[in-house]
Design an enzyme around this catalytic site. Structure first.
Site, PDB file in Angstrom:
ATOM      1  CD  GLU A 124      -2.767   4.663   3.999  1.00  0.00           C
ATOM      2  OE1 GLU A 124      -2.289   5.429   4.899  1.00  0.00           O
ATOM      3  OE2 GLU A 124      -3.522   5.653   3.240  1.00  0.00           O
ATOM      4  CE  LYS A 162      -1.962  -4.450   3.265  1.00  0.00           C
ATOM      5  NZ  LYS A 162      -2.376  -5.355   2.032  1.00  0.00           N
ATOM      6  CE1 TYR A 175      -4.194  -2.442   5.906  1.00  0.00           C
ATOM      7  CE2 TYR A 175      -2.863  -0.110   4.611  1.00  0.00           C
ATOM      8  CZ  TYR A 175      -4.143  -1.012   3.827  1.00  0.00           C
ATOM      9  OH  TYR A 175      -4.088  -1.787   3.103  1.00  0.00           O
ATOM     10  CB  THR A 204      -1.213  -0.242   1.525  1.00  0.00           C
ATOM     11  OG1 THR A 204      -1.509   1.522   1.161  1.00  0.00           O
ATOM     12  CG2 THR A 204      -0.335  -0.694   2.626  1.00  0.00           C
TER      13      THR A 204
END
Length: 344
Positions: free
Chosen positions: A130, A156, A152, A128
């Site tokens: 992110e 990841k 999160y 991701t």
């Protein structure tokens, strides 16, 4: 011989589009689903009669279920798309997020090794944008330093590095696709883009008064999920296992997404004020239809995600802007206008 693929998270937005793509390419497709008391499978209902599509129960939090499933299916390709994928929710359930999003990746990799498939099975890990979080370079590319800014994103990051470790330690063909925001008419209703497209449809049809959002100035690189799953497949067809940024190379604000969405629903917006006091007004009626709410601000907020897809374009021949930003918003709003028409 046709290839066999296993997709975790097959009932999600990406999983359903990927299953369609692989079935079109002649794959035997196996999807992993979690057992729950209410089984929502509307995204894959249309695939259930396909003799080459199979569902199995399993869970990224349960290593034995993964070993049994991978040992039974013996896939040529695994696409690990399952996750607790909501950034805001990861602040509420950080431990669960870590168990599924971080350790879940390790369990998949180990299951492949336990089943003796490390030389034959290619693995795609859904990473991701992110990871870049509090961005240190604009736009972000494969070499940009990571600065995860949510539970999160931190989970990841573990997933990304454990894939890299298994690739180097065991010579496994495992890769991460660093996906920037990708949306569609199948996006979950709690995600901001779908929240906007549904609200535009409901407000236009008199079924909702207002839309409450967080930071309207947040910038994202939004693409179409149907286009992005093609890149996932291309990554596993590449000669060498490598990680790729999957993005459009274009950037838009939440405010801009609202403008396009409401325009498609027949409402021209005008924004006034700044920060928490900013409002979106229906030009025709003078009514406030969008307000900012502190409820939707995150403890740490990522505001400037913008990907550079050059590597995927040049090495994989992938077209990141097959579907334009404007066309993506229109697809979502047209879908939701019809959906809202059917609501009581």
């Amino acid at each position: 011989m046709s290839k066999t693929a296993l997709i975790t998270g097959v009932t999600g937005q990406d999983g359903s589009y990927l299953a369609e793509l692989l079935l079109e390419k002649g794959y035997d497709v196996h999807g992993m689903v979690r057992r729950s008391s209410t089984e929502k499978r509307e995204r894959i209902d249309h695939l259930m009669d396909n003799p080459n599509f199979h569902l199995h129960y399993g869970d990224l939090a349960d290593s034995m279920s993964l070993v049994k499933l991978i040992g039974t299916v013996r896939p040529d390709e695994i696409y690990n798309l399952a996750a607790q994928s909501h950034v805001q929710v990861s602040f509420d359930v950080p431990e669960y997020t870590a168990d599924v999003v971080a350790t879940g990746v390790l369990r998949v990799l180990e299951a492949v090794r336990v089943c003796g498939l490390e030389k034959t099975c290619r693995i795609y890990q859904a990473s991701t944008s992110e990871l870049f979080g509090k961005v240190e370079e604009v736009p972000q590319r494969e070499t940009t330093p990571f600065h995860p800014y949510s539970p999160y994103a931190v989970a990841k990051q573990y997933g990304f590095w454990i894939v890299k470790e298994y690739r180097e330690a065991y010579n496994m063909f495992c890769c991460s696709g660093i996906l920037f925001n990708h949306e569609s008419e199948r996006r979950g209703e709690t995600f901001v883009t779908r929240k906007i497209s549904l609200a535009a449809a409901r407000i236009a049809q008199g079924k909702q008064d207002k839309l409450y959002l967080g930071n309207l100035s947040s910038l994202r690189d939004w693409g179409y999920a149907r286009d992005y799953v093609e890149c996932m497949w291309l990554i596993l067809q590449h000669d060498t296992p490598e990680d790729f940024v999957i993005a459009t190379g274009e950037q838009h604000s939440v405010r801009e997404f609202c403008e396009y969405a409401f325009r498609e629903a027949g409402i021209e917006l005008e924004f006034k004020g700044e920060g928490m006091d900013e409002v979106g007004i229906d030009k025709a009626t003078g009514k406030v239809v969008i307000e900012v709410s502190p409820e939707f601000y995150r403890p740490t907020d990522v505001v400037n995600l913008w990907g550079d897809p050059t590597k995927a374009k040049t090495e994989l021949g992938w077209n990141p802007t097959k579907t334009s930003f404007e066309e993506l918003v229109k697809l979502m709003v047209r879908h939701d206008m019809k959906l809202v028409e059917k609501e009581n």
